[in-house]
Scaffold this motif. Structure first.
Motif, mmCIF file in Angstrom:
data_model
loop_
_atom_site.group_PDB
_atom_site.id
_atom_site.type_symbol
_atom_site.label_atom_id
_atom_site.label_comp_id
_atom_site.label_asym_id
_atom_site.label_seq_id
_atom_site.Cartn_x
_atom_site.Cartn_y
_atom_site.Cartn_z
ATOM 1 N N SER A 195 -8.705 -1.591 -1.214
ATOM 2 C CA SER A 195 -9.299 -1.661 0.126
ATOM 3 C C SER A 195 -8.248 -2.172 1.084
ATOM 4 O O SER A 195 -7.160 -2.555 0.677
ATOM 5 C CB SER A 195 -10.477 -2.639 0.101
ATOM 6 O OG SER A 195 -9.990 -3.917 -0.203
ATOM 7 N N VAL A 196 -8.650 -2.179 2.310
ATOM 8 C CA VAL A 196 -7.766 -2.817 3.276
ATOM 9 C C VAL A 196 -7.900 -4.315 3.046
ATOM 10 O O VAL A 196 -9.004 -4.830 2.930
ATOM 11 C CB VAL A 196 -8.211 -2.438 4.696
ATOM 12 C CG1 VAL A 196 -7.404 -3.220 5.705
ATOM 13 C CG2 VAL A 196 -8.069 -0.965 4.891
ATOM 14 N N ARG B 83 0.842 -1.204 0.000
ATOM 15 C CA ARG B 83 0.000 0.000 0.000
ATOM 16 C C ARG B 83 0.868 1.241 0.000
ATOM 17 O O ARG B 83 0.630 2.187 -0.738
ATOM 18 C CB ARG B 83 -0.882 0.026 1.253
ATOM 19 C CG ARG B 83 -1.970 -0.961 1.265
ATOM 20 C CD ARG B 83 -2.764 -0.833 2.545
ATOM 21 N NE ARG B 83 -3.655 0.337 2.486
ATOM 22 C CZ ARG B 83 -4.853 0.286 1.906
ATOM 23 N NH1 ARG B 83 -5.277 -0.819 1.339
ATOM 24 N NH2 ARG B 83 -5.620 1.354 1.883
ATOM 25 N N GLU B 84 1.831 1.196 0.853
ATOM 26 C CA GLU B 84 2.696 2.346 0.993
ATOM 27 C C GLU B 84 3.403 2.644 -0.331
ATOM 28 O O GLU B 84 3.461 3.791 -0.769
ATOM 29 C CB GLU B 84 3.733 2.018 2.070
ATOM 30 C CG GLU B 84 4.480 3.200 2.592
ATOM 31 C CD GLU B 84 5.372 2.783 3.765
ATOM 32 O OE1 GLU B 84 4.883 2.115 4.691
ATOM 33 O OE2 GLU B 84 6.565 3.114 3.724
ATOM 34 N N MET C 21 -1.055 -0.291 -8.539
ATOM 35 C CA MET C 21 -1.575 0.741 -7.626
ATOM 36 C C MET C 21 -3.039 0.513 -7.291
ATOM 37 O O MET C 21 -3.438 0.567 -6.138
ATOM 38 C CB MET C 21 -1.432 2.120 -8.291
ATOM 39 C CG MET C 21 -0.023 2.575 -8.413
ATOM 40 S SD MET C 21 0.054 4.051 -9.408
ATOM 41 C CE MET C 21 -0.084 3.404 -11.038
ATOM 42 N N ILE C 22 -3.786 0.235 -8.334
ATOM 43 C CA ILE C 22 -5.234 0.152 -8.140
ATOM 44 C C ILE C 22 -5.602 -0.992 -7.219
ATOM 45 O O ILE C 22 -6.332 -0.825 -6.250
ATOM 46 C CB ILE C 22 -5.938 -0.021 -9.507
ATOM 47 C CG1 ILE C 22 -5.569 1.168 -10.403
ATOM 48 C CG2 ILE C 22 -7.440 -0.127 -9.338
ATOM 49 C CD1 ILE C 22 -5.728 0.883 -11.864
ATOM 50 N N THR D 245 1.012 3.916 -2.833
ATOM 51 C CA THR D 245 0.727 5.324 -2.549
ATOM 52 C C THR D 245 1.803 6.217 -3.151
ATOM 53 O O THR D 245 1.518 7.241 -3.769
ATOM 54 C CB THR D 245 0.662 5.546 -1.029
ATOM 55 O OG1 THR D 245 -0.247 4.607 -0.480
ATOM 56 C CG2 THR D 245 0.212 6.952 -0.701
ATOM 57 N N VAL E 237 1.263 6.442 -6.724
ATOM 58 C CA VAL E 237 0.140 7.314 -7.056
ATOM 59 C C VAL E 237 0.554 8.778 -6.923
ATOM 60 O O VAL E 237 0.210 9.628 -7.741
ATOM 61 C CB VAL E 237 -1.068 7.017 -6.151
ATOM 62 C CG1 VAL E 237 -2.148 8.069 -6.322
ATOM 63 C CG2 VAL E 237 -1.591 5.639 -6.458
ATOM 64 N N LEU F 206 -4.595 -0.438 -3.593
ATOM 65 C CA LEU F 206 -5.229 0.624 -2.830
ATOM 66 C C LEU F 206 -6.729 0.453 -2.724
ATOM 67 O O LEU F 206 -7.395 1.238 -2.067
ATOM 68 C CB LEU F 206 -4.923 1.976 -3.490
ATOM 69 C CG LEU F 206 -3.434 2.319 -3.531
ATOM 70 C CD1 LEU F 206 -3.191 3.594 -4.290
ATOM 71 C CD2 LEU F 206 -2.880 2.424 -2.119
#
Lengths: 1112, 234
Positions: free
Chosen positions: A1110-1111, A1012-1013, A1104-1105, A1016, A1019, A1108
């Motif tokens: 959801s959790v 995720r990081e 990325m999609i 991010t 993104v 990101l």
């Protein structure tokens, strides 16, 4: 229902492995690595034992060797064979001899051909089957360049004649081989020559002339099944050895009695011989005296004979003279006859010529007469003419008178003519008258001559008759003379024969006379000698008698394999590897556990929701944990199997392979997969990973389902210690801050990586450090300590003059700067219960020693001075003997020749053990001046061409046994140590693998957890490179920290390995060079960078999609 | 006034095994500079895909995407990243803050790479987090975290602020406050803001409402007089 559930779980389990294969693989790999090293290095020691044991068993290496102080008799052999536990006994001979070859003088150990024990591995040719044949050590052929089929000669290395030991001294090499008795190139020490046995020769027992065997080799029941070096083996052998010891005393007493008996006999024999010798001497004297009488007699006889012969010779000479005289006379007579004959001939010839002349006169006379007649006729004619003319004139006158004047002229002319004619006729008439007188005289003359001739002829006939008579007389005389001559010739022959025999008699006499005098001289000489010998023999006899009273009951030395040098060294080397195996793999296990822990923790975290779901569904903790535990077990089990198979197959082979360069006789390397090490390492690995897994699951399993169903609160950021220092923290940008915080946030990962990288680094430091340590042997040992350039070894048998000759030659050599005599001899030195093989080194001049060998304390570099009160020993020797300065150690070349000396200094040294002793001390302890056996030199040149020439120039000398250059030794040491390169490669590969597995795992976890990081960041518009850097920065920092730890760890490990692994005769350098640290660091960073590079694509692929949405 | 953002027949197809999903199936709309746009539609209608394409996080298979006159639909790799970097501010449902950085650092993270960033502290003050700047995300409430996320997006000084369900994880009150912040930002800074939501109740606050259904724009309305979020109840 239950069945179904289990099936579902199982399916989930398999899917899990498939899905997360990289995770599975990373556990598997690290476990494989750990297990491979653990089991591989541990198995090396037993594999070394097995490999050697196989060879020992194949060649039936003796278990026990029995040496007798007075040898071993056939009865002893039989007695030993009756001892319980003894399977076979083989009596044997052995003796050390010198063998001169082109280049050097070698010490060879002659051993009788084995029969069932200590079998020889024949590599070429065959074993000897005649006493004049031998099988040579393969090392011998290598050393000397001899080939099978060549002949070699051995000679005694001490005062004892070679015949005391050997029947044959020249051997034909029929083959080459090796024996398990010597595993390495070392052949042990010897009391002769250089002190080191160079090689062995196998000869037939018949080649020995010894009365009794020198030793007996024993093989013990049931030891073949046991592995050498193990306690079971040693116990079994000890049992039998003790049993042999028990019969030893009795046997020794018997032997003692036997020797005593033999000695008494011999003394008696000796005394008899002395008596015999004395008698012989007196006999000779008598004989000589008799001969003297004969000589005098002979001389007289000879004189008599001489006179007789001379008389006869004189008579012959007189007769000869007479005969010669007679012959001369006869010859004169003949000569006279001959001249008489010649004269007759001459007279006859004159006669003949007179006759001829006479005839011609007669003819002339006749011719005269005829002419006369003719003249008369002519005259008559002329008278008639004149008458005619006168008539004419008369006519004319008549005419004239007649007047006819015309006829006047005619009348004148005719008158003139008639005048002339009348004159002519008158002249002619006178002529004829004269001629008539002449012819008359001639006729008278001829008649006189004829009468004369007749007289001459009768004279000649008379002379001829006389001559014939005297010739006959002469011939008679001649025949008388000739018979006289032949008689004389016979007489002369007889005299000559007499003379010849006289001469022979003279020569013979002279010879016998000479012989007689020689005999006298010889006798005198022999007498002096014999007297001395007899005296000597008598004295010896006395000595022997005295010695006999001192003769002690001999002892048996019952020695097992632990007294075989190479057997022991090999065992020690295996122990060293064993010691390394105990510590070394720990690093891998630690890292493996950390990898498993972090990996499994991450896995459990990822499946948090699923755990919650399962819990909510009512599965119990065990059932849920089962999956993770099974996962870990399966991964570690797979890794273990992979590890112990490859580890035990590869590592022992590599390590033993490296050792087998030293133990070059070891025929095979056995690397069986040991159940014990496989099982222990597998269990250890599985337990480690399982425990790590249980620990990882524990927290989650304890939580309630509801809590698990909610997303895990992300591990919160924390301020780190560093933030308190604003002056540092303030200067960092956010990525650096994030990096530092991240590092401290995931402790497990931090430790895993730091230990992993540290392990990698330390392995490299160890690897390169070992090389440094070894190199220091070459660099320091031969560059700073033993600085002499060449050593010229002197033949043990060379005389002092010959040695001096060599020394002077060196003095004159322009390229030799400096030279010094020294004695270097192989000895055993001991202190307490420790004993080592050393070189005792005695320089001729202590003051000059520093030019060739530098004595200094290693750490303080303080120079040491060799005094006369004690010896200086090398550092490693001191360590091995556990002796310190001030201690008294002993030095011996045999049990009988043992001296004690005080250690006054310990000097830095890396190769071989030396004891430096001053010549004064040597004389003091040994009671004799040292016999120098080498000349050390320092040269001004060191190029190969010079060394070759130097070698050729000096090695050719009789008194020189060898020429050794320090550079050669340095090279051979370096060669030997290149085996360590293999170890370095293994370490580098292992280090690389370790780094790879750990970093790969770390990156995998990092990337999956921080997806995720990272998404991010993407993104936000971070380029791929920037994202990678964000991650790599952490890796790099971890690598730096790990490398720093690795240096420390490597240092400790290096020291440990160097100390445990170093061979007895060497001392490795203790320091790791800066360059090695640098190289290790570069390699570590290379591995790290390599992993980062492979991870780059993984980073790039982060979606990325998806990340990101959801959790998770 | 020309369209600031223009989508022309944008299509995006996913292949899930044998199933072909037309996530975006010919979407067309224009947005003017400074507008507050709400894209509504049910789950799976394709609105997030549209936003992703618009935000340079995804690419379309067909059609054109013009942003400030530049067609970004054919951008790839580095160019696309640069587009995101310079022109787009993104706000997510789950904030996506870097846990290890404080609020201020999270904003600075974005600024590090920008050409013309705003002052991080200032932006954080504007979103009402003057007091919480040095707190870590874990120490902040959801709303506060979302404010940090917005501050991070705004600080980049983007051309477009794209928000994907920004209130989805927030409670009603907080959600409203966040929407208010977005609306104010649009009004005060002239920022073009596009908000995706499945909650059509907030549509009245937008200048433009685009309804998406089955990958197509089903309806687009303009609010002549958008109301403040405060007045909207749902």
């Amino acid at each position: 229902m239950r069945q179904y559930n289990k099936k579902a779980l199982r399916k989930d389990f398999y899917m899990e492995i498939k899905k997360s294969f990289h995770r599975f693989a990373s556990i598997l790999l690290i476990v494989a690595l750990g297990v491979a090293f653990f089991s591989g290095i541990r198995a090396t020691k037993p594999d070394m034992w097995l490999s050697a044991d196989e060879y020992y068993d194949d060649s039936s290496l003796m278990d026990i060797r029995v040496l007798g102080g007075l040898g071993i008799t056939q009865e002893d052999v039989e007695a030993i064979s009756r001892v319980k536990g003894v399977k076979a006994v083989m009596p044997a001979y052995s003796a050390d001899m010198l063998c001169d070859t082109e280049d050097s003088q070698l010490v060879v150990k002659l051993m009788s051909a084995p029969d069932g024990i200590n079998k020889i591995a024949v590599s070429e040719g065959r074993l000897p089957d005649k006493p004049s044949e031998c099988l040579a050590d393969t090392a011998f052929l290598e050393l000397t360049g001899y080939r099978v089929g060549d002949r070699i000669t051995v000679q005694s290395g001490n005062e004892d004649p070679v015949g005391d030991t050997l029947n044959v001294t020249e051997f034909k090499i029929t083959g080459a081989g090796s024996t398990s008795y010597y595993l390495s190139r070392e052949r042990g020490t010897s009391a002769i020559g250089s002190g080191t046995v160079d090689s062995f020769l196998i000869v037939q027992p018949e080649a020995f002339s010894l009365e009794v065997f020198t030793e007996a080799y024993v093989s013990v029941e049931g030891t073949a099944e046991l592995t050498s070096y193990t306690e079971a083996y040693q116990d079994r052998v000890k049992e039998t050895a003790d049993a042999i010891e028990k019969i030893a005393d009795a046997r020794c007493e018997l032997r003692y009695a036997e020797v005593l008996g033999e000695a008494d006999e011999k003394i008696a024999e000796g005394e008899a011989e002395i008596a015999k010798g004395e008698k012989e001497l007196s006999d000779a004297k008598t004989e000589l005296d008799e001969a003297g009488v004969k000589i005098v007699d002979g001389r007289r006889q000879l004189a008599e004979n001489e006179k007789k012969v001379s008389d006869a010779e004189a008579e012959i000479a007189a007769n000869e003279a007479k005969l010669a005289d007679g012959r001369k006379k006869i010859e004169d007579g003949f000569a006279q006859i001959k001249s008489g004959k010649a004269e007759i001939e001459a007279q006859r010839a004159t006669l003949e010529s007179g006759k001829t002349e006479l005839a011609s006169r007669k003819a002339e006379l006749e011719t005269g007469r005829a002419q006369l007649e003719a003249n008369r006729t002519t005259l008559a004619a002329s008278k008639a003419e004149l008458e005619a003319s006168k008539q004419q004139l008369a006519y004319l006158q008549s005419l004239f008178d007649g007047g006819d004047t015309s006829v006047a002229d005619q009348i004148a002319a005719l008158t003139a003519g008639i005048d002339a004619g009348t004159a002519q006729i008158a002249a002619a008439e006178a002529q004829i008258a004269e001629a008539e007188a002449q012819i008359e005289a001639g006729s008278q003359q001829v008649a006189a001559a004829e009468a004369e001739l007749g007289a001459g002829e009768s004279q000649i006939a008379q002379a001829e008759r006389e001559l014939a008579a005297s010739e006959a007389e002469l011939n008679r005389q001649l025949s008388v003379l000739e018979s006289g001559e032949s008689e004389l010739a016979e007489g002369k022959k007889e005299v000559e024969a007499g003379r010849a025999s006289l001469e022979t008699a003279k020569t013979d006499f002279a010879a016998s006379e000479a012989e007689y005098y020689k005999g006298i001289v010889e006798y005198e000489d022999a007498k002096v000698k014999a007297d001395a010998e007899i005296a000597d023999a008598k004295r010896k006899m006395e000595d022997a008698k005295e010695a006999l009273t001192e003769l002690e009951i001999p002892e048996w030395y019952v020695l097992d394999r632990e007294t075989l040098q190479t057997y022991v060294e090999y065992g020690q080397d295996s122990d060293r590897i064993g010691a390394i195996g105990k510590v070394f793999p720990a690093i891998f296990f630690l890292v493996a556990a950390l990898v498993s822990l972090t990996t499994m923790t991450r896995m459990v975290e990822e499946e948090r929701v699923q755990i919650g779901t399962l819990k909510a569904l009512g599965y119990n903790k065990l059932e849920i944990a089962q999956k993770y535990i099974l996962y870990a077990v399966l991964a570690s089990l797979g890794g273990s199997i992979l590890g112990f198979v490859t580890g035990q197959l590869v590592l022992p082979k590599v390590i033993i392979g490296a050792y087998s360069i030293m133990y070059n006789n070891l025929p095979k390397i056995l690397t069986p997969i040991s159940l014990y090490y496989s099982a222990t390492s597998t269990i250890l690995a599985v337990v480690c990973t399982t425990l790590a897994t249980v620990y990882a699951c524990y927290k989650e399993l304890m939580s309630c389902p509801a809590q698990l169903m909610r997303p895990a609160a992300p591990k919160s950021g924390k301020r780190v210690f560093l933030e308190k220092f604003d002056f540092i923290w303030g200067k960092l940008n956010f990525t650096q801050k994030a990096t530092i915080r991240n590092l401290l946030r995931y402790k497990k990962r931090f430790f895993m990586t730091v230990f992993g990288i540290g392990g990698c680094m330390s392995l490299l430091v160890v690897g390169f450090g070992i090389r440094d340590s070894i190199m220091s042997i070459g660099d320091i040992q031969f560059g700073e300590i033993r600085t002499c350039d060449a050593t010229v070894g002197l033949d043990e048998n060379a005389t002092e003059e010959e040695k001096k000759g060599v020394f002077e030659l060196l003095e004159k050599d322009g390229k030799v700067k400096d030279q010094m005599y020294a004695r270097e001899i192989n000895m055993d030195a001991g202190y307490g219960k420790n004993e080592r093989n050393v070189y005792l080194f005695i320089p001729e001049t202590v003051e000059k020693l520093g030019t060739y060998v530098s004595l200094r304390e290693r750490i303080s570099r303080e120079q040491l001075v060799l005094g006369d009160d004690g010896v200086i020993i090398t550092e490693k020797l001191a360590k091995l003997l556990e002796a310190e300065e001030g201690d008294t150690i002993y030095i011996k070349d045999s049990e009988e020749n043992r001296v004690e000396v005080k250690v006054t200094g310990i000097t830095e040294n890396y190769f071989m053990h030396y004891i430096y002793m001053s010549p004064a001390l040597f004389e003091n302890v040994y009671g004799e001046t040292p016999v120098y056996n080498e000349i050390m030199t320092n040269n001004t040149a060191d190029d190969a061409a010079f060394e070759k020439k130097f070698h050729k120039d000096y090695n050719g000398l009789d008194a020189v046994s060898s020429v050794t250059f320090t550079s050669e030794t340095a090279v051979s040491v370096a060669d030997m140590l290149t085996t360590m390169d293999t170890v370095i490669y293994v370490l580098v590969v292992a280090a690389g693998l370790l780094a790879f597995v750990v970093l790969y795992n770390l990156n995998n976890i990092n990337i999956s957890e921080r997806q995720r990081e990272l998404a991010t960041l993407k993104v936000l518009g971070f380029y791929d490179g920037e994202v990678a850097k964000y991650v790599y920065r952490e890796n790099t920092l971890l690598t730096i920290i790990g490398a720093a730890l690795g240096i420390l760890l490597g240092l400790i490990l290096h020291r440990f390995i160097i100390v445990t692994a170093e061979v007895d005769i060497m001392m490795f350098g203790r320091n790791v060079e800066v360059m090695s640290y640098a190289l290790s660091t570069v390699l570590t960073f290379f591995f790290s960078t390599f992993v980062n590079f492979t991870m780059y694509y993984k980073l790039k692929k982060i979606n990325m999609i998806e990340s990101l949405k959801s959790v998770e | 006034m020309n369209a600031f953002v223009e989508l022309k027949d944008v299509r995006k197809t996913y292949h899930m095994g044998e199933v072909v999903i037309h996530a975006v199936d010919g979407v067309e709309f224009d947005i003017k500079r400074g507008e507050f746009v709400v894209i509504v539609g049910p789950s799976g209608a394709g609105k997030t895909t549209v936003l992703n394409i618009l935000g340079g996080m995804d690419t379309c298979d067909e059609g054109k995407v013009l942003v400030d006159g530049t067609d970004i639909s054919r951008f790839k790799g580095k160019k696309l990243t640069a587009y995101r970097r310079d022109d787009i501010g993104f706000v997510f449902q789950f904030y996506n803050l870097v846990q290890n950085l404080t609020a201020l650092e999270n904003v600075e993270l974005a600024l590090q790479i920008c050409k013309d960033p705003l002052d991080a502290k200032l932006v954080l003050e504007e979103v009402g987090l003057a007091e919480r700047m040095s707190n870590f995300p874990a120490q902040l409430s959801g709303g506060e975290q979302q404010r940090v996320a917005i501050a991070r997006a705004l600080a980049k000084n983007p051309k477009l602020l794209l928000c994907d369900e920004p209130t989805g994880a927030l409670d009603y009150g907080t959600g409203k406050a966040i929407l208010k912040l977005l609306q104010d930002t649009c009004r005060e800074k002239g920022m073009t803001v596009i908000v995706i939501t499945h909650n059509s109740a907030i549509a009245p606050m937008a200048d433009r409402v685009i309804k998406i259904k089955n990958g197509k724009v089903s309806n687009m309305t303009m609010n002549e007089k958008p109301v403040s979020v405060d007045t909207i109840e749902w």
